[in-house]
Scaffold this active site. Structure first.
Site, short mmCIF file in Angstrom:
data_model
loop_
_atom_site.label_atom_id
_atom_site.label_comp_id
_atom_site.label_asym_id
_atom_site.label_seq_id
_atom_site.Cartn_x
_atom_site.Cartn_y
_atom_site.Cartn_z
N ASP A 55 25.66 54.70 37.78
CA ASP A 55 26.43 53.63 38.07
C ASP A 55 26.40 52.49 37.30
OD1 ASP A 55 26.80 51.01 39.47
OD2 ASP A 55 25.56 51.37 41.11
N ASN A 61 41.78 43.81 37.92
CA ASN A 61 42.89 43.87 37.76
C ASN A 61 43.54 42.24 37.28
OD1 ASN A 61 42.87 41.62 39.92
ND2 ASN A 61 42.07 43.59 41.31
N GLY A 85 36.33 49.74 44.04
CA GLY A 85 35.78 50.66 43.03
C GLY A 85 34.51 49.87 42.11
N ASP A 136 35.01 47.48 40.01
CA ASP A 136 35.33 45.95 39.90
C ASP A 136 34.32 45.50 41.13
OD1 ASP A 136 36.06 43.56 39.45
OD2 ASP A 136 38.16 43.96 40.18
N SER A 155 40.72 52.84 34.56
CA SER A 155 42.20 53.38 35.05
C SER A 155 42.16 54.70 35.70
CB SER A 155 43.28 53.38 34.00
OG SER A 155 43.72 52.04 33.66
N TYR A 209 43.83 53.42 39.99
CA TYR A 209 45.16 53.23 38.98
C TYR A 209 45.57 54.55 38.51
CZ TYR A 209 44.96 48.09 38.93
OH TYR A 209 44.74 46.65 39.10
N1 AR6 Z 1 29.88 52.91 38.00
C1 AR6 Z 1 30.44 53.69 37.32
N2 AR6 Z 1 31.84 53.95 37.44
C2 AR6 Z 1 32.20 53.73 38.88
C3 AR6 Z 1 31.58 53.00 39.62
C4 AR6 Z 1 30.42 52.70 39.44
N3 AR6 Z 1 29.56 51.71 40.22
N4 AR6 Z 1 32.38 52.96 40.82
C5 AR6 Z 1 33.50 53.70 40.61
N5 AR6 Z 1 33.42 54.27 39.24
P1 AR6 Z 1 38.40 52.03 39.71
P2 AR6 Z 1 40.68 51.57 38.01
C6 AR6 Z 1 34.61 54.91 38.50
O1 AR6 Z 1 39.25 52.47 40.86
O2 AR6 Z 1 41.23 52.92 38.42
C7 AR6 Z 1 39.97 47.82 41.76
O3 AR6 Z 1 40.12 47.66 42.78
C8 AR6 Z 1 35.74 55.74 39.29
O4 AR6 Z 1 34.97 57.02 39.78
O5 AR6 Z 1 37.22 51.32 39.92
O6 AR6 Z 1 40.87 51.07 36.78
C9 AR6 Z 1 40.06 47.01 40.54
O7 AR6 Z 1 40.12 45.61 41.26
C10 AR6 Z 1 36.60 55.81 38.30
O8 AR6 Z 1 36.67 57.08 37.49
O9 AR6 Z 1 39.20 51.26 38.46
C11 AR6 Z 1 41.70 47.00 40.44
O10 AR6 Z 1 42.41 46.61 41.39
C12 AR6 Z 1 36.66 54.61 37.32
O11 AR6 Z 1 35.26 53.95 37.76
C13 AR6 Z 1 41.63 48.66 40.34
O12 AR6 Z 1 40.56 48.94 41.27
C14 AR6 Z 1 37.64 53.75 37.61
O13 AR6 Z 1 38.03 53.69 39.01
C15 AR6 Z 1 41.25 49.16 39.01
O14 AR6 Z 1 41.63 50.58 38.92
#
Ligand code: AR6
Length: 173
Positions: A11, A25, A33, A35, A118, A122
């Protein structure tokens, strides 16, 4: 493999580094996620600050404090939404890494952790994203003497294995 590069499963909010990178975003007002996890762990002061920053275009980076996180700083960057690969997604993802690394250098910090930008909501293909992430990081580190540690934080074993394979390709043994 460059000794400054580490690949871990876990994490990102728990990482003991100077800065963690947020896959945000364009509003910078939080989301799901990684964020969402970063905003929950940092506390409400983070949203107060990002509200004042007033957004961030895709590919760019903005800096805030880390508040209740172990990391002193959060570098927010906005990855591209995957649209099949013909909308400049590769370049936009590459400049996220470059701009975040440049922001770290501007802060004068030594250690930084990245999530896989992403590749969640995304929809960017993980393998392609990992090659871009590491390729940009290698290019940056080859010309940099300030950063001592870049951690790629993988969420789950599948991502961890893929990052290790990609690291061998990009950095060599
Ligand atoms: N620690 C490390 N990696 C993580 C964690 C964590 N705690 N949680 C998720 N991941 P995403 P995006 C991974 O969806 O695709 C949000 O709503 C996850 O498995 O967090 O860039 C923002 O506000 C994935 O491989 O980001 C935007 O609207 C990676 O982090 C949108 O999502 C990225 O997944 C951005 O989408």
């Amino acid at each position: 493999m460059d000794k400054r590069v580490q690949i871990v499963e876990g994490d990102i909010t728990k990482q003991q580094v100077d800065a963690i990178v947020n896959a945000a975003n364009t509003s910078l007002l939080g989301g799901g996620g990684v964020d969402g996890a970063i905003h929950r762990a940092a506390g409400p002061e983070l949203l107060e600050e990002t509200r004042k920053i007033g957004g961030c275009p895709t590919g760019e980076a903005r800096v805030s404090k880390g508040y209740r996180l172990p990391a002193k700083w959060v570098i927010h960057t906005v990855g591209p939404v995957w649209a099949g690969g013909k909308k400049n997604e590769d370049h936009l993802l590459a400049i996220c890494y470059r701009n975040a690394l440049m922001a770290a250098r501007d802060l004068g910090i030594k250690t930084i952790a990245f999530p896989s930008i992403s590749t969640g909501a995304y929809g960017f293909p993980l393998e392609r994203a990992a090659e871009i992430a590491m390729g940009e990081t290698k290019a940056f580190l080859d010309g940099d003497k300030t950063l001592t540690k870049v951690v790629f934080v993988c969420f789950g074993e599948k991502a961890l294995n893929l990052y290790h394979v990609t690291a061998k390709k990009v950095f060599g043994e």
